[in-house]
Design a protein around this motif. Structure first.
Motif, short mmCIF file in Angstrom:
data_model
loop_
_atom_site.label_atom_id
_atom_site.label_comp_id
_atom_site.label_asym_id
_atom_site.label_seq_id
_atom_site.Cartn_x
_atom_site.Cartn_y
_atom_site.Cartn_z
N VAL B 221 0.83 -1.21 0.00
CA VAL B 221 0.00 0.00 0.00
C VAL B 221 0.87 1.25 0.00
N LEU B 222 1.86 1.28 0.87
CA LEU B 222 2.73 2.45 0.93
C LEU B 222 3.52 2.61 -0.36
N GLY B 223 3.92 1.45 -0.91
CA GLY B 223 4.72 1.51 -2.12
C GLY B 223 3.96 2.09 -3.29
N GLU B 224 2.67 1.78 -3.39
CA GLU B 224 1.95 2.21 -4.59
C GLU B 224 1.37 3.61 -4.45
N GLN B 225 1.43 4.18 -3.24
CA GLN B 225 0.87 5.52 -3.06
C GLN B 225 1.66 6.55 -3.87
N LYS B 226 0.95 7.46 -4.48
CA LYS B 226 1.66 8.54 -5.17
C LYS B 226 2.14 9.54 -4.14
N ARG B 227 1.31 9.74 -3.14
CA ARG B 227 1.69 10.66 -2.06
C ARG B 227 2.80 10.00 -1.27
N THR B 228 3.86 10.73 -0.97
CA THR B 228 4.98 10.04 -0.30
C THR B 228 5.02 10.23 1.20
N LYS C 65 -9.07 7.00 -0.29
CA LYS C 65 -8.81 8.43 -0.41
C LYS C 65 -7.44 8.68 -1.03
N ASP C 66 -6.69 7.59 -1.28
CA ASP C 66 -5.33 7.77 -1.79
C ASP C 66 -5.27 7.55 -3.29
N GLU C 67 -4.41 8.32 -3.92
CA GLU C 67 -4.18 8.11 -5.35
C GLU C 67 -3.07 7.10 -5.52
N ASN C 68 -3.30 6.13 -6.37
CA ASN C 68 -2.28 5.09 -6.51
C ASN C 68 -1.72 4.99 -7.90
N SER C 69 -0.51 4.49 -7.97
CA SER C 69 0.14 4.35 -9.26
C SER C 69 0.35 2.88 -9.55
N PRO C 70 -0.26 2.34 -10.61
CA PRO C 70 -0.09 0.92 -10.92
C PRO C 70 1.36 0.54 -11.16
N PHE C 71 2.14 1.47 -11.71
CA PHE C 71 3.55 1.19 -11.95
C PHE C 71 4.26 0.92 -10.62
N LYS C 72 4.04 1.81 -9.67
CA LYS C 72 4.69 1.65 -8.37
C LYS C 72 4.28 0.34 -7.72
N PHE C 73 3.00 -0.01 -7.87
CA PHE C 73 2.53 -1.24 -7.29
C PHE C 73 3.29 -2.43 -7.86
N CYS C 74 3.40 -2.47 -9.19
CA CYS C 74 4.11 -3.59 -9.82
C CYS C 74 5.54 -3.65 -9.34
N VAL C 75 6.16 -2.48 -9.23
CA VAL C 75 7.56 -2.45 -8.78
C VAL C 75 7.68 -3.08 -7.40
N VAL C 76 6.88 -2.60 -6.46
CA VAL C 76 7.05 -3.08 -5.09
C VAL C 76 6.67 -4.55 -4.98
N LEU C 77 5.64 -4.97 -5.71
CA LEU C 77 5.23 -6.37 -5.64
C LEU C 77 6.31 -7.28 -6.23
N ALA C 78 6.75 -6.95 -7.44
CA ALA C 78 7.74 -7.80 -8.11
C ALA C 78 9.03 -7.85 -7.30
N LEU C 106 13.74 2.75 -7.29
CA LEU C 106 12.80 2.52 -8.38
C LEU C 106 11.45 3.17 -8.10
N LEU C 107 11.09 3.25 -6.80
CA LEU C 107 9.81 3.86 -6.47
C LEU C 107 9.86 5.37 -6.62
N GLY C 108 11.04 5.89 -6.75
CA GLY C 108 11.12 7.32 -6.97
C GLY C 108 11.82 8.10 -5.89
N TYR C 109 12.38 7.40 -4.91
CA TYR C 109 13.07 8.11 -3.84
C TYR C 109 14.37 8.67 -4.38
N LYS C 110 14.65 9.95 -4.08
CA LYS C 110 15.76 10.59 -4.77
C LYS C 110 17.09 10.57 -4.04
#
Lengths: 319, 496, 148
Positions: B221-228, C65-78, C106-110
């Motif tokens: 859940v945390l991973g897929e959130q756009k909000r960080t 209430k959260d916006e989610n990114s399918p790409f990020k989901f695949c990354v963390v799951l895989a 990969l999730l975008g942490y800089k």
């Protein structure tokens, strides 16, 4: 020039012949893992940790206890049988449950033959007890009442596949009756049921009974030892009451078979010395562990005997 | 030796420098153990018993009891901040605790959690000190029938606390009950649904399953959130983590009631923290003026759950010390600790060994206070985690998940279980099924089935066995109230 | 389409679960069979009710209430799946030190420095806490004579 070569080769040969001996002589060169097939903090675990803490003194290296609980011990014992036989992985076993599992479950992944037995440490006889004001005064009376009607008398025990289950099955067969055997997850819940008068009797091990007997909550009708136990001198043996059966819970040390001979000797000696250590004996008394040391040979013969009996029994009277 | 002089000596002994030091160390260890997902109080106490070998008995026991109390509180830290219960006892705390964090009230939730834990611990310590013997007699009244009804009562609570659709909540609960049948049946010895895999003989391992359903799921859940960040709106984030007088004044009765529920449930062997928390939570919701807030960040939910689980600590020691019968899995380990120091439970403990046992009892009070003080301080620091980036938090939490699920049995299979249930948990969340309900089903299933079959054996076909004793009847009435009450109030069987 | 899957896939899964628990009962004695089958019965009733309500469009899926990114989901799951499978082969330490930085980045942490610092710190603390203090073993790998 040639002489130097000869000298060199001789020196090399000498070193090479000495080094393997040095490698062998170095056992134990690192800590030995001890697999305990029971939950950390339980009776078996506490006994193992105490024993090996003292054995360390005489062994030269430390013993690392690893708990692999589950499936009445099958998980841990299978792990011991399948471990590398280099003398650095051994384990703690609890016959007769240890012996009964492979007999009653053909798919079990270990057998007695897969092990090198090292030493027995504890011999804890089984008992049958009732509450203080129970109408039963002797074991014979208890079974006589049971004979009147099937399942008229209830007794709590720790479940199928235990030494208690075996003993109860044998009692039932001898008297030709049926007891209302109610399994509980451990002897403690069984005792609670007895104290609350939900069951008529309880089957457990002697070492677990002292507090209850002292506080007056439990009265023992019989003990499964070969002779009267010094810890409970007024309690008759099953044999004296007319039921010639031995019911003992053993605890000892084993390793996967084919460990190096000197590993076997080193561990066996360390354990033997630990058992004779007066400090350890005092600690064992505190923990209510009835000690009964057997060395590797004795232990192997003893267990093989029990194993054979169990196999015979399973064919005619599965527990 | 009269009571007051024994007590005075014990009190003095309990505050000796050595005992205070180990109480402090135990509290820190406990909070860390509790907060780390995967590491349970049971494991914590068990692994530290060898440390106490060379200590004086009272000191060793105070050390262990401090670990017990503070790990029970510690679980709420990660439950509230990152929706991953640090110990199974905090599962119910996640329901409202995490919502509060998302609303920016993480500090407040933590503050009330530690204060409620203090109240729960003190109430149960008082019970243990003052009325242990009569309480012990209460234990004996609970035979198989009564414990079965207690399990049913715990399960009926699912009806009340499913966030959203009732049907889906019930389905989760029943699925949990069904999964609980996997393993060796303790009564008949039959191996059910085990695929001949040794690792499944004891059933699906609970801790890896809880870690998966909550912590691993949270990683996804945390991973897929756009909000960080965890907090929705960083502007509403409040750093304050001191309990507010207004909160204490408004909810003191909830705290007391939940503590008492925890203490009583703790006394009963086989009934553990989850059931206490569930009952307390349900009661709090039933009498609350704002029941609709439950599940969306109601501080009452957090208070009820945390007061109850710490109430279990003292309660579980009652049957252990008086009868030698542990009140739950942690106190069973504690028994090992007692034995190692040569203390046998029972009457002797309060006569021959009175100096040690009373010191321990006083030490229990001190341990709870220590937990409060250290806990408050820890809370203030740990709240900052919620400001960290979720992209970094997620993989780190996963590391802890793997360690935690492996460390219980040193078995890689458990890590696999954790992963599978992580995926299951994520799907359940997505599809609207309640994960706490499944956990309750899993934990209470064996209790319900086992006690029912034992009761059946003892009744020998006589159905009146099931409703003849006072305790059974009381419990039956409670179950009916819990099942019928909310339905009458809301008349809803669909999602809101 | 996803909404369709989200509504009916769980129902299908529940029916499959019920079927499994009903049929895989070889060697079960009568009394140990009673309870699982009773549960399956209850589950079937509930699932069918759910199916009916879903068909009647009376069920609503939870709104996040959260916006989610399918790409990020695949990354963390895989990444997590690969990680779990790597642990028995590469040991805990190595696998963790590969997984954590890779996933976070990969999730975008800089902040690369922070990632490595936190990962190494966590692994070291876990090692000290579990292996040294508590003597609980973790999966290890032996490379070049070193056990990690």
């Amino acid at each position: 020039m040639k002489k130097i070569w000869v000298a060199f080769v001789l020196a090399l040969a000498l070193t090479l012949s000495v080094v393997p001996a040095a490698v062998w002589a170095a056992y134990p060169e690192k800590p030995v893992e001890v697999i305990v097939a029971m939950q950390a903090g339980g009776g078996t675990d506490v006994a193992a940790r105490t024993l090996f803490k003292f054995a360390e003194k005489y062994f030269g290296q430390s013993f690392a206890i690893i708990n692999k609980p589950g499936a009445s011990g099958e998980i841990g014992w299978t792990a011991i049988a399948q471990a590398k036989p280099d003398g650095y992985t051994i384990g703690f076993i609890n016959p007769p449950a240890f012996l009964m599992l492979p007999i009653q479950r053909p798919a079990c992944k270990y057998r007695l033959e897969d092990f090198q037995l090292i030493a027995n440490v504890v011999m804890d006889p089984g008992v049958i007890g009732v509450s203080k004001d129970s109408r039963f005064k002797t074991l014979r009376e208890f079974m006589a009442e049971a004979k009147k009607a099937p399942k008229s008398v209830s007794i709590s025990y720790t479940g199928p596949g235990t030494s208690e289950a075996l003993l109860l099955a044998r009692l039932e067969k001898q008297e030709g009756t049926e007891l209302n055997k109610v399994p509980f997850d451990g002897s403690a819940p069984g005792m609670v049921a007895l104290m609350g008068n939900h069951v008529d009797a309880v089957a457990m091990n002697l070492s677990e009974t002292h507090t209850y007997v002292q506080d007056g909550n439990l009265r023992l009708l019989g003990v499964g030892a070969p002779g009267r136990d010094p810890a409970a001198p007024d309690v008759p043996t099953y044999k004296e009451e007319g039921y010639d059966y031995l019911q003992v819970a053993l605890r000892g040390v084993a390793a996967p078979k084919n460990i190096p001979a000197e590993a076997l000797k080193a561990i066996q000696d360390a354990i033997g010395k630990a058992i004779e250590d007066p400090e350890f004996q005092a600690k064992a008394a505190e923990l209510q562990l009835p000690l009964r040391y057997m060395n590797a040979e004795e232990y192997t013969k003893f267990l093989q005997g029990i194993n054979k009996d169990l196999q015979e029994e399973w064919k005619t009277n599965p527990w | 030796m009269d009571f007051s002089s024994v007590f005075l000596n014990a009190a003095l002994a309990a505050v000796s420098p050595a005992n205070l030091l180990f109480c402090f160390l135990g509290t820190i260890v406990g909070i860390v153990i509790g907060a780390l997902p995967g590491f349970t109080s049971t494991m914590g106490v068990a692994l530290f018993i060898p440390f106490t070998y060379s200590m004086h008995p009272a000191t060793g026991l105070i050390f262990l009891v401090s670990i017990y109390c503070s790990s029970t509180y510690g679980g709420s830290i990660s439950a509230i901040l990152i929706n991953t219960p640090g110990t199974p006892s905090a599962v119910i705390t996640t329901i409202d605790g995490y919502e509060m964090t998302k609303n920016g009230e993480g500090g407040r939730a933590l503050a009330m959690a530690v204060f409620s834990s203090l109240v729960g611990g003190i109430v149960s310590a008082l019970a243990l000190l003052l009325i242990a013997p009569p309480l012990a007699r209460l234990v004996l009244l609970f035979g198989p029938v009564e414990i079965f009804y207690l399990a049913l009562f715990g399960l009926s609570v699912i009806v009340g606390f499913s966030k959203g659709s009732l049907i889906k909540g019930l389905i989760s609960g029943v699925a949990g009950l069904l999964l609980a049948t996997v393993g060796v049946d303790g009564i008949s010895g039959v191996y059910r649904y085990t695929f001949d895999n040794v690792s499944l003989f004891e059933g699906i391992p609970i801790v890896p399953m809880v870690i998966g359903l909550f912590s691993t799921c949270q990683v996804f859940v945390l991973g897929e959130q756009k909000r960080t960040t965890i907090v929705h709106d960083i502007a509403t984030f409040s750093d304050s983590s001191v309990p507010r007088m207004s909160d204490i004044k408004a909810h003191w009765f909830n705290m007391l009631r939940s503590s008492v529920i925890g203490t009583i449930v703790g006394i009963i062997p086989a009934a553990g923290m989850s059931i206490a928390c569930a009952i307390a939570y349900n009661e709090a919701k039933r009498v609350s003026k704002h029941p609709e807030k439950f599940g969306n960040g109601s501080v009452e939910g957090v208070i009820a759950s945390e007061a109850a689980n710490n109430g279990v600590t003292g309660g579980s020691l009652v049957p252990l010390l008086t009868l030698g019968v542990p009140g739950n899995t942690v106190s069973a380990i504690f028994l090992g600790g007692l034995l190692i120091h040569g203390l046998r439970p029972g009457l002797q403990l309060f006569t021959k060994y009175a100096d040690v046992s009373y010191t321990l009892l006083v030490g229990l009070f001190i341990a709870n206070v220590m937990m409060f003080v250290v806990g408050l301080f820890a809370a203030k620091q740990v709240v900052k985690v919620t400001k960290a980036s979720t992209d970094l938090l997620a993989p780190i939490i996963m590391l802890l998940c793997v360690v935690g699920s492996y460390a219980i049995r040193n078995n890689l299979f458990d890590v696999g279980v954790m992963l599978v249930f992580g995926i299951v948990g994520y799907l359940m969340k997505r599809w609207g099924y309640s994960t706490p309900s499944m956990i309750l089903g899993l934990i209470l299933g064996p209790m319900a089935e086992g006690e029912f079959r034992r009761a059946l054996m003892l009744s020998r076909g006589n159905w009146s066995y099931f409703c003849s004793r006072p305790v059974s009847i009381i419990l039956l009435v409670l179950i009916v109230i819990t099942l019928v009450g909310p339905a009458l109030r809301n008349r809803r069987i669909m999602s809101k | 389409m996803t909404k369709y899957l989200d509504e009916y896939l769980p129902i299908a899964f529940l029916y499959a679960l019920s079927a499994y628990f009903w049929w895989d009962v070889e060697d079960f004695t009568a009394d140990s069979l009673m309870y699982p089958r009773a549960l399956v019965g209850v589950l079937l009733v509930l699932t069918t009710l759910l199916l009916v309500f879903t068909l009647m469009k009376k069920m609503r899926l939870p709104q996040s209430k959260d916006e989610n990114s399918p790409f990020k989901f695949c990354v963390v799951l895989a990444a997590s799946i690969v990680y779990v499978f790597a642990v028995p082969f590469l040991g805990f330490a190595v696998s963790s030190l590969l997984y954590a930085p890779a996933t976070a980045l990969l999730l975008g942490y800089k902040r690369k420095g922070m990632v490595f610092f936190v990962s190494i710190l966590t692994v070291v603390l876990i090692y000290i806490g579990f292996r040294t203090v508590l003597k609980v073993p973790l999966p290890t790998v032996t490379l070049l004579g070193m056990t990690l």
